[in-house]
Design a protein around this motif. Structure first.
Motif: not given
Length: 151
Positions: A26-29, A78-81, A84-89
């Motif tokens: 999230s911080g490193a985009d 991943a869905d749980e952890a 709240g993070f705007d992260v693609e995985w």
């Protein structure tokens, strides 16, 4: 090369490791690649469980469906952890003979990851944190950053 590879297994600490990787991403985009390696024995356990289910349901399950179980595990984690993070995985499930740092490095390089997150374990009876052989090899041989979460 800001993307990160997160090596997941069935330990409880995997969710916390994933949250730490999510904060980084999230911080490193950056994007995350969730790597779920199944050793031959773990794969055999999944196949045996599916065979038992198949007997009840009168259905045969394929090896691909067994690998799907690993992907479902990573997706649920991943869905749980990562909530709240705007992260693609994305998820990479892999069948391996044994867990090897060389394979982790290969997957990280294939996905252009510059950071690897993995779990370590305490090996010494006195409580001194000593990395296992594969974790040491990963730290020494990966050309990017390695974050090891000790349990």
């Amino acid at each position: 090369m800001d993307d990160a590879l997160v090596v997941l297994d069935d330990r409880e600490d995997s969710a916390e490791l994933l949250r730490e990787a999510g904060a980084y991403a999230s911080g490193a985009d950056a994007d995350l690649v969730l790597y779920v390696p199944l050793t031959e024995s773990e794969f055999g356990d999944v196949v045996s469980a599916l065979d038992e289910i198949g007997r009840v349901e009168n259905k045969d399950y394929s090896d691909e469906e067994a690998m799907g179980i690993a992907r479902q595990y990573a997706e649920g984690l991943a869905d749980e952890a990562l909530e709240g993070f705007d992260v693609e995985w994305s998820i990479v499930a892999d069948r391996v003979e044994e867990m090897a740092s060389e394979r982790v490095i290969e997957v990280a390089e294939d996905h252009e990851c510059g950071h690897v997150f993995t779990l370590g374990s305490q090996r010494s009876p006195t409580g001194k944190a000593v990395f296992g052989d594969e974790t040491q090899r990963l730290i020494l041989n990966f050309r990017g950053y390695v974050t090891v979460k000790m349990k």
